[in-house]
Design an enzyme around this catalytic site. Structure first.
Site, PDB file in Angstrom:
ATOM      1  N   GLU A 182       0.821  -1.216   0.000  1.00 11.37           N
ATOM      2  CA  GLU A 182       0.000   0.000   0.000  1.00 11.37           C
ATOM      3  C   GLU A 182       0.854   1.265   0.000  1.00 11.37           C
ATOM      4  O   GLU A 182       0.457   2.282  -0.542  1.00 11.37           O
ATOM      5  CB  GLU A 182      -0.917  -0.020   1.232  1.00 11.37           C
ATOM      6  CG  GLU A 182      -2.066   0.952   1.145  1.00 11.37           C
ATOM      7  CD  GLU A 182      -3.154   0.658   2.178  1.00 11.37           C
ATOM      8  OE1 GLU A 182      -3.575   1.609   2.837  1.00 11.37           O
ATOM      9  OE2 GLU A 182      -3.580  -0.514   2.307  1.00 11.37           O
ATOM     10  N   ASP A 239      -2.653  -3.249   3.009  1.00  7.87           N
ATOM     11  CA  ASP A 239      -3.085  -3.471   4.390  1.00  7.87           C
ATOM     12  C   ASP A 239      -4.181  -4.525   4.449  1.00  7.87           C
ATOM     13  O   ASP A 239      -5.113  -4.520   3.619  1.00  7.87           O
ATOM     14  CB  ASP A 239      -3.587  -2.164   5.016  1.00  7.87           C
ATOM     15  CG  ASP A 239      -2.431  -1.295   5.495  1.00  7.87           C
ATOM     16  OD1 ASP A 239      -1.272  -1.693   5.300  1.00  7.87           O
ATOM     17  OD2 ASP A 239      -2.686  -0.224   6.057  1.00  7.87           O
ATOM     18  N   TYR A 252      -0.922  -4.578  13.715  1.00 12.62           N
ATOM     19  CA  TYR A 252      -1.829  -3.882  12.788  1.00 12.62           C
ATOM     20  C   TYR A 252      -2.832  -2.990  13.529  1.00 12.62           C
ATOM     21  O   TYR A 252      -3.518  -3.446  14.454  1.00 12.62           O
ATOM     22  CB  TYR A 252      -2.572  -4.910  11.939  1.00 12.62           C
ATOM     23  CG  TYR A 252      -3.431  -4.301  10.858  1.00 12.62           C
ATOM     24  CD1 TYR A 252      -2.847  -3.684   9.751  1.00 12.62           C
ATOM     25  CD2 TYR A 252      -4.818  -4.317  10.947  1.00 12.62           C
ATOM     26  CE1 TYR A 252      -3.620  -3.116   8.753  1.00 12.62           C
ATOM     27  CE2 TYR A 252      -5.603  -3.756   9.952  1.00 12.62           C
ATOM     28  CZ  TYR A 252      -4.996  -3.152   8.868  1.00 12.62           C
ATOM     29  OH  TYR A 252      -5.769  -2.572   7.882  1.00 12.62           O
TER      30      TYR A 252
END
Length: 700
Positions: free
Chosen positions: A7, A103, A300
């Site tokens: 990303e 992601d 994350y």
């Protein structure tokens, strides 16, 4: 060759280092049988309305609702170069498969698939799904790549979310802007969120405090309080009756109580605590956490789970010790690890809770920016608390009778401080820690027995007032967004409330930047206050656009699409039907001509962002709240020349960068002169300089 698409460039570099793709090329890295490139966020997005019909460039009631039959994606002009690189790489003859390493969530899936589809790529697709950027997690992820088709439902849900937001945003914004003759930004999640705040302010405005009275008695070594009374005279009468009398112990109840440690953080609970304890906005917390994730120090960020998976059980004690040793506030505090308290496979969906990574051991935490370090410490504290022993105490409740009335008191003795030792040590390390959350340590009560009589050594009437609801802060608003519409949703609905953990911060920032919300500091907290136009907008919006239930229901439906239980077409048909009905049935509310602030007269285009610059009381300002371009009327440069920038002068400066001005004052000569003023905008400040006409003979 296998192509990996991340990303962001920073993530691509981390992946490349592990894969051995270390040779730099234009827009990608290569080596060891891999090519690694990146998307720079959303490279492609849904096309503007006028792409479907040039007439849609103008906002007209007769064109509504705008419902595209065949949706189009477009690449932003500033991102075309990177898209062209990705398109060439995806379709290169030597590339055998493409790995989506964006992601691991709904938006990451949409970012990759949009580029994949626009590039016309037909190569086999795999999915990297990881919760940490640690080298070990990356290696494990690549060893267990999943088929891209496993995430088709996630992509469909993401695309439906984007289309629904487009349809509501375009149609509702145009409808209400045209009907009320000013730009009114309306969003699928934005408007119900705004309605929560406006409703809260209405409750505060309508609130009328009601006085109440309590009688407090002083007994040897402790005090007791009576029930609230409406009448002061009755309270005074009771006080007099008790004064100098005797109180009888009617009931003594002792209970051992235990306070479980708090669960680990998901994104929303971390944002709430960071707002309350550190004063960070939801967006700041997300940005700091994202940076920590990319620096491999946290897992994350955009997760809605507060638990870990069973495969992490064995490694958890080691991580807890590493984290404890890295945290200054835990010095001298024994650390334990009850892994079972934080492990629950059933409560983990796409990603587990936010925790620090093992890389914390070798990291120089003092070199981190202050905001990132503060968020990392908060995440570390929560991990250490969550696996610590419970806080246990013995609570004593007593009931006392005096003059025919009942009085009560509570006391407690801490038996095992448990996780609260860490929490207290962390709070003590903060410069300005807010008050502890409803955990007032009651004093221990003396040993008492039922039937015992005690002399009343003092009696007093305490006056109080009922309190109004509190203004929203980001902490309490995030909580309200998370639970909005919850009671009306099905029991098994996983996603309830307004928006998702990943989108809530952006919603709040949009409300602030569009001028509907304002952050106002009050003592130690920052309150979110609606503007006059926000109240007016909620006044004219129909229930369906401001009801949290509708959006909560949509989130539930999107979850069904993700699981393959609902066809995307059925969801989109429901959105289209709602908008058709809205356009056909909505009637302008009478008497609302003066509800909204009058539209400001636009004098030109902003040289920084292309937005509209309008005249206001103190100067000429860009109307995009995120842009700071301004030409102040009391600007020192103009004041020295005894001139004030007028509407005509500013219009000329914005149009061509220069304006002819007469009657400028010279400090040296005390005379006036004419010259051309040139605007030089640095991107931070609007500066001015003079140009003079060349006179005959070459002079100035």
């Amino acid at each position: 060759m296998r192509l990996v698409i991340a990303e962001k460039p920073s993530v691509a570099q981390s992946l490349s280092a592990v894969l051995g793709a270390t040779t730099r090329k234009d827009g990608y890295l290569e080596g060891n049988g891999w090519r690694v490139s990146w998307c720079v966020g959303h490279l492609a997005g849904l096309a503007d309305a006028d792409t479907y019909n040039p007439d849609y460039a103008k906002w007209r009631y007769d064109d509504l609702p705008i419902l595209p039959e065949h949706w189009q994606m477009v690449v932003g002009a500033d991102k075309k170069k990177q898209f062209d690189i990705l398109k060439r790489l995806m379709n290169a003859p030597d590339v055998t498969e493409v790995v989506n390493a964006c992601d691991a969530g709904r938006e990451g899936e949409l970012i990759f698939r949009s580029v994949y589809d626009l590039a016309g790529c037909q190569k086999p697709m795999k999915r990297l799904w990881i919760s940490s950027m640690e080298d070990s997690a990356i290696r494990e992820g690549f060893a267990n790549l999943r088929p891209g088709a496993d995430y088709d439902g996630l992509h469909q849900a993401a695309l439906c979310r984007a289309k629904a937001d487009w349809l509501v945003g375009i149609n509702a914004t145009r409808l209400f802007s045209v009907l009320y003759h000013r730009t009114l930004n309306i969003g699928r999640v934005m408007s119900p969120t705004l309605a929560l705040i406006v409703q809260r302010e209405a409750e505060i405005d309508a609130f009328k405090p009601v006085p109440f009275y309590t009688v407090q008695l002083e007994l040897p070594d402790f005090s007791v309080s009576g029930e609230r009374m409406k009448e002061k005279a009755a309270a005074e009468q009771l006080k007099s009756a008790c004064q100098g009398g005797t109180a009888t112990i009617k009931q003594v109840e002792r209970k051992d109580k235990s306070e479980k440690p708090p669960a680990l953080y998901d994104l929303t609970t971390l944002q709430r605590d960071a707002n309350r304890l550190l004063g960070f906005t939801a967006q700041q917390t997300l940005d700091y956490l994202q940076n920590l994730y990319e620096k491999k120090l946290c897992t994350y960020p955009r997760t809605d789970s507060r638990y870990l998976t069973s495969d992490m059980t064995e490694s958890l004690p080691v991580l807890v010790n590493l984290v404890a040793n890295a945290m200054p506030f835990r010095k001298g505090i024994a650390i334990s690890c009850d892994a079972a308290a934080v492990i629950n496979d059933k409560k983990v969906t796409d990603h587990h809770a936010v925790i620090p990574t093992r890389n914390i051991r070798d990291a120089d935490l003092s070199a981190l920016p202050a905001g990132e370090r503060a968020v990392l410490e908060l995440v570390a504290l929560r991990l250490l608390c969550a696996v610590a022993p419970p806080h246990t105490y013995a609570e004593t409740s007593i009931a006392v009778e005096c003059a025919g009335a009942e009085f009560t008191a509570k006391g407690r003795i801490v038996k095992q401080p448990g996780w609260r030792t860490l929490d207290a040590a962390y709070r003590a390390s903060l410069k300005s820690a807010p008050e502890q959350d409803n955990t007032s340590e009651d004093k221990a009560l003396p040993e008492l027995v039922e039937g015992q009589e005690l002399p009343v050594t003092g009696a007093a009437v305490k006056e109080g007032k009922t309190s109004p609801p509190k203004h929203f802060t980001e902490d309490t608003l995030l909580s309200a967004m998370e639970t909005a519409g919850k009671d009306d949703m099905p029991e098994d609905a996983e996603r309830k409330g307004l928006g998702t953990p990943a989108t809530r911060a952006g919603i709040l920032e949009k409300l602030v930047s569009t001028g509907f919300l304002e952050r106002k500091k009050s003592k130690k907290t920052v309150q979110l206050m609606p503007s006059k136009d926000a109240v007016s907008l909620i006044t004219v919006l129909p229930e369906q656009l401001q009801s949290p239930l509708l959006t909560a229901e949509w989130e539930y439906r999107l979850d069904e699409i993700e699981r393959g239980e609902l066809a995307p077409e059925d969801f989109m048909e429901g959105i289209a039907a709602m908008l058709k009905e809205l356009v056909e049935t909505y009637q302008v509310i009478k008497g609302t001509e003066y509800l909204f602030s009058p539209p400001r007269e636009v004098v030109g285009k902003c040289p920084r962002c292309g937005g509209e610059v309008a005249e206001m009381q103190k100067g000429f300002f860009c109307q995009d709240k995120s842009c700071n371009f301004a030409i102040w009327k009391n600007n020192k440069w103009w004041a020295m020349k005894k001139k004030q920038p007028t509407k005509a002068i500013v219009a000329a400066l914005l149009k061509s960068g220069r304006a002819r001005v007469t009657g400028l004052y010279s400090e040296k000569s005390g005379k006036t002169y004419d010259a051309t003023v040139v605007l030089e905008d640095t991107g931070q400040y609007a500066n001015f300089k003079l140009e003079f006409d060349r006179q005959k003979g070459g002079g100035k």
